[in-house]
Scaffold this motif. Structure first.
Motif, PDB file in Angstrom:
ATOM      1  N   ASN A   4      87.736  18.241  72.828  1.00 48.59           N
ATOM      2  CA  ASN A   4      86.559  17.527  73.331  1.00 48.59           C
ATOM      3  C   ASN A   4      86.916  16.142  73.832  1.00 48.59           C
ATOM      4  OD1 ASN A   4      85.234  19.754  72.324  1.00 48.59           O
ATOM      5  ND2 ASN A   4      84.082  18.640  70.759  1.00 48.59           N
ATOM      6  N   VAL A   5      86.173  15.671  74.816  1.00 48.11           N
ATOM      7  CA  VAL A   5      86.263  14.279  75.251  1.00 48.11           C
ATOM      8  C   VAL A   5      84.844  13.724  75.343  1.00 48.11           C
ATOM      9  CG1 VAL A   5      88.462  14.367  76.479  1.00 48.11           C
ATOM     10  CG2 VAL A   5      86.347  14.993  77.670  1.00 48.11           C
ATOM     11  N   SER A   6      84.730  12.437  75.094  1.00 45.27           N
ATOM     12  CA  SER A   6      83.417  11.807  75.221  1.00 45.27           C
ATOM     13  C   SER A   6      83.580  10.341  75.554  1.00 45.27           C
ATOM     14  CB  SER A   6      82.605  11.953  73.934  1.00 45.27           C
ATOM     15  OG  SER A   6      83.231  11.258  72.863  1.00 45.27           O
ATOM     16  N   THR A   7      82.579   9.806  76.204  1.00 46.56           N
ATOM     17  CA  THR A   7      82.448   8.370  76.456  1.00 46.56           C
ATOM     18  C   THR A   7      80.991   8.028  76.185  1.00 46.56           C
ATOM     19  OG1 THR A   7      84.212   8.340  78.114  1.00 46.56           O
ATOM     20  CG2 THR A   7      82.636   6.517  78.139  1.00 46.56           C
ATOM     21  N   VAL A   8      80.761   7.231  75.157  1.00 47.77           N
ATOM     22  CA  VAL A   8      79.396   6.916  74.740  1.00 47.77           C
ATOM     23  C   VAL A   8      79.231   5.405  74.627  1.00 47.77           C
ATOM     24  CG1 VAL A   8      79.082   9.111  73.534  1.00 47.77           C
ATOM     25  CG2 VAL A   8      79.986   7.142  72.285  1.00 47.77           C
ATOM     26  N   TYR A   9      77.998   4.960  74.755  1.00 49.83           N
ATOM     27  CA  TYR A   9      77.742   3.526  74.715  1.00 49.83           C
ATOM     28  C   TYR A   9      76.290   3.295  74.334  1.00 49.83           C
ATOM     29  CZ  TYR A   9      76.181   4.914  79.376  1.00 49.83           C
ATOM     30  OH  TYR A   9      75.577   5.569  80.415  1.00 49.83           O
ATOM     31  N   GLY A  10      75.999   2.089  73.908  1.00 45.88           N
ATOM     32  CA  GLY A  10      74.632   1.758  73.538  1.00 45.88           C
ATOM     33  C   GLY A  10      74.584   0.687  72.477  1.00 45.88           C
ATOM     34  N   THR A  11      73.732   0.897  71.485  1.00 46.28           N
ATOM     35  CA  THR A  11      73.515  -0.087  70.436  1.00 46.28           C
ATOM     36  C   THR A  11      73.760   0.565  69.088  1.00 46.28           C
ATOM     37  OG1 THR A  11      71.819  -1.168  71.776  1.00 46.28           O
ATOM     38  CG2 THR A  11      71.853  -1.691  69.419  1.00 46.28           C
ATOM     39  N   LEU A  12      74.570  -0.066  68.266  1.00 44.99           N
ATOM     40  CA  LEU A  12      74.869   0.463  66.947  1.00 44.99           C
ATOM     41  C   LEU A  12      73.641   0.422  66.055  1.00 44.99           C
ATOM     42  CD1 LEU A  12      78.259  -1.360  66.348  1.00 44.99           C
ATOM     43  CD2 LEU A  12      77.983   1.104  66.691  1.00 44.99           C
ATOM     44  N   GLY A  13      73.482   1.434  65.235  1.00 44.44           N
ATOM     45  CA  GLY A  13      72.453   1.416  64.222  1.00 44.44           C
ATOM     46  C   GLY A  13      72.835   0.484  63.085  1.00 44.44           C
ATOM     47  N   GLU A  14      71.878   0.243  62.208  1.00 39.22           N
ATOM     48  CA  GLU A  14      72.102  -0.714  61.127  1.00 39.22           C
ATOM     49  C   GLU A  14      73.243  -0.291  60.209  1.00 39.22           C
ATOM     50  OE1 GLU A  14      69.598  -2.778  57.430  1.00 39.22           O
ATOM     51  OE2 GLU A  14      68.557  -1.595  58.956  1.00 39.22           O
ATOM     52  N   ALA A  15      73.330   0.995  59.886  1.00 39.19           N
ATOM     53  CA  ALA A  15      74.390   1.460  58.987  1.00 39.19           C
ATOM     54  C   ALA A  15      75.764   1.264  59.613  1.00 39.19           C
ATOM     55  CB  ALA A  15      74.167   2.925  58.638  1.00 39.19           C
ATOM     56  N   ALA A  16      75.878   1.587  60.918  1.00 36.63           N
ATOM     57  CA  ALA A  16      77.158   1.407  61.601  1.00 36.63           C
ATOM     58  C   ALA A  16      77.530  -0.069  61.697  1.00 36.63           C
ATOM     59  CB  ALA A  16      77.108   2.032  62.984  1.00 36.63           C
ATOM     60  N   GLN A  17      76.538  -0.916  61.969  1.00 38.07           N
ATOM     61  CA  GLN A  17      76.795  -2.360  62.006  1.00 38.07           C
ATOM     62  C   GLN A  17      77.324  -2.854  60.661  1.00 38.07           C
ATOM     63  OE1 GLN A  17      72.741  -3.443  63.895  1.00 38.07           O
ATOM     64  NE2 GLN A  17      74.010  -5.245  64.170  1.00 38.07           N
ATOM     65  N   THR A  18      76.678  -2.446  59.592  1.00 37.04           N
ATOM     66  CA  THR A  18      77.081  -2.879  58.252  1.00 37.04           C
ATOM     67  C   THR A  18      78.493  -2.427  57.934  1.00 37.04           C
ATOM     68  OG1 THR A  18      74.777  -2.800  57.507  1.00 37.04           O
ATOM     69  CG2 THR A  18      76.494  -2.763  55.802  1.00 37.04           C
ATOM     70  N   SER A  19      78.803  -1.166  58.281  1.00 30.60           N
ATOM     71  CA  SER A  19      80.130  -0.627  58.005  1.00 30.60           C
ATOM     72  C   SER A  19      81.205  -1.381  58.775  1.00 30.60           C
ATOM     73  CB  SER A  19      80.171   0.858  58.361  1.00 30.60           C
ATOM     74  OG  SER A  19      81.468   1.384  58.236  1.00 30.60           O
ATOM     75  N   MET A  20      80.958  -1.645  60.058  1.00 24.13           N
ATOM     76  CA  MET A  20      81.957  -2.325  60.867  1.00 24.13           C
ATOM     77  C   MET A  20      82.104  -3.789  60.470  1.00 24.13           C
ATOM     78  SD  MET A  20      81.517  -0.664  64.633  1.00 24.13           S
ATOM     79  CE  MET A  20      81.724   1.100  64.838  1.00 24.13           C
ATOM     80  N   ALA A  21      80.997  -4.425  60.115  1.00 27.25           N
ATOM     81  CA  ALA A  21      81.085  -5.807  59.641  1.00 27.25           C
ATOM     82  C   ALA A  21      81.923  -5.881  58.374  1.00 27.25           C
ATOM     83  CB  ALA A  21      79.686  -6.364  59.399  1.00 27.25           C
ATOM     84  N   ALA A  22      81.780  -4.887  57.496  1.00 21.42           N
ATOM     85  CA  ALA A  22      82.567  -4.854  56.264  1.00 21.42           C
ATOM     86  C   ALA A  22      84.046  -4.668  56.550  1.00 21.42           C
ATOM     87  CB  ALA A  22      82.057  -3.735  55.354  1.00 21.42           C
ATOM     88  N   ARG A  23      84.375  -4.011  57.685  1.00 20.15           N
ATOM     89  CA  ARG A  23      85.768  -3.823  58.078  1.00 20.15           C
ATOM     90  C   ARG A  23      86.318  -5.037  58.814  1.00 20.15           C
ATOM     91  NH1 ARG A  23      85.068   1.219  61.567  1.00 20.15           N
ATOM     92  NH2 ARG A  23      87.035   0.505  62.460  1.00 20.15           N
ATOM     93  N   GLY A  24      85.469  -6.037  59.052  1.00 15.72           N
ATOM     94  CA  GLY A  24      85.942  -7.264  59.675  1.00 15.72           C
ATOM     95  C   GLY A  24      85.793  -7.324  61.173  1.00 15.72           C
ATOM     96  N   VAL A  25      84.965  -6.434  61.777  1.00 12.43           N
ATOM     97  CA  VAL A  25      84.744  -6.478  63.218  1.00 12.43           C
ATOM     98  C   VAL A  25      83.922  -7.725  63.539  1.00 12.43           C
ATOM     99  CG1 VAL A  25      83.759  -5.306  65.208  1.00 12.43           C
ATOM    100  CG2 VAL A  25      84.839  -3.969  63.383  1.00 12.43           C
TER     101      VAL A  25
END
Length: 299
Positions: free
Chosen positions: A85-106
């Motif tokens: 599979n291949v994909s290219t996606v874009y948009g706005t992160l949901g709250e859970a994804a934001q929290t997870s990435m912030a915890a990883r230091g993004v």
């Protein structure tokens, strides 16, 4: 940064699509050339290609979008089920994804949740238990405050052959050594840790290479490394398929294969970061769960 990265995003997305095309063609060629041994009398498998879409986080059209191509071959001579599979996606992160990435230091993701992601994902479950299952994916992720690459490949045999494992790792090492002698040991160790199943207290397979959040500050160098991880896949894997696909197998071999597939399914549903991200961000669930085997068994 945005204008510069528009070009870089396009280059990465084009690379993942070209890699998919190359791998799919090689796999269909294997199907055509399989003339002796188990399943040789079956019709040669072909990929069924289906467009995929990502649903907007708020159910609307527009800002959250994107998709890709799901390519799945089923019940072939060599491949019982394989998806590329291949994909290219874009948009706005949901709250859970934001929290997870912030915890990883993004950096900045909690302030500006826009994102863009593109990648290739491959999982092959083989008809003959002597032929190892395999996984490969590479991806690029971008937010206004950061970018990174990730992915790798790992071998998942139910019947292990030391020479197959050695070839798979040696091929990957040869491709990674172009980027420095310390890289292969680092990414091998990362794969050993990442593809470990804590509740089973064992590895998913015999390892490979893996990286995530790769951003050295040199986009070109990191993209070149990501491309070489992709280039390593076919020469690492195809000789193993050629070596094992004509071997006869017993019912106990098939049972071992089905049990090992259960182990694979457990890992992907419980631990795999890509599965969690794809489902959490609204991508086509059939494409996200393409990695699951067609049949599996638990003791």
């Amino acid at each position: 940064m945005t204008d510069d990265f528009d070009t870089r995003k396009a280059r990465a997305s084009d690379w993942f699509r070209a890699l998919r095309d190359r791998i799919a063609a090689a796999f269909e060629s294997l199907e055509d050339s399989h003339a002796t041994g188990p399943f040789a009398d079956a019709p040669a498998g072909r990929f069924e290609i289906t467009p995929t879409t990502r649903a907007a986080a708020d159910g609307s059209d527009g800002s959250d979008a994107g998709g890709g191509v799901m390519s799945v071959m089923r019940n072939g001579r060599v491949f019982e089920k394989v998806g590329v599979n291949v994909s290219t996606v874009y948009g706005t992160l949901g709250e859970a994804a934001q929290t997870s990435m912030a915890a990883r230091g993004v950096p900045g993701v909690e302030i500006d949740p826009r994102f863009w992601a593109s990648g290739i994902s491959l999982v092959a479950h083989m008809a003959n238990p002597h032929v190892p299952a395999v996984h490969m994916n590479t991806r690029m992720f971008w937010t206004p405050g950061a970018w990174w690459f990730g992915g790798g490949s790992d071998l998942n045999p139910c019947l292990e052959y030391d020479e197959d494992t050695a070839h798979f790792h040696a091929t990957q090492k040869a491709h990674l050594d172009r980027h420095g002698p310390a890289l292969y040991p680092e990414l091998k160790a990362w794969a050993d840790e990442y593809f470990y199943i804590p509740h089973r207290k064992r590895a998913r397979g015999v390892g490979g290479i893996f990286m995530d959040d790769r951003n050295t500050g040199d986009w070109e160098a990191d993209f070149a490394l990501t491309q070489d991880i992709g280039r390593a896949f076919l020469p690492a894997y195809l000789p193993l398929v050629e070596r094992r696909r004509t071997l006869s197998f017993s019912q106990s071999d098939r049972e071992a294969q089905l049990v090992h597939r259960g182990l694979y399914a457990e890992y992907n549903l419980v631990y795999d970061r890509g599965t969690k991200f794809g489902l959490a961000t609204g991508h086509d669930p059939d494409a996200v769960l393409m990695s699951l085997p067609p049949l599996a068994k638990w003791i």
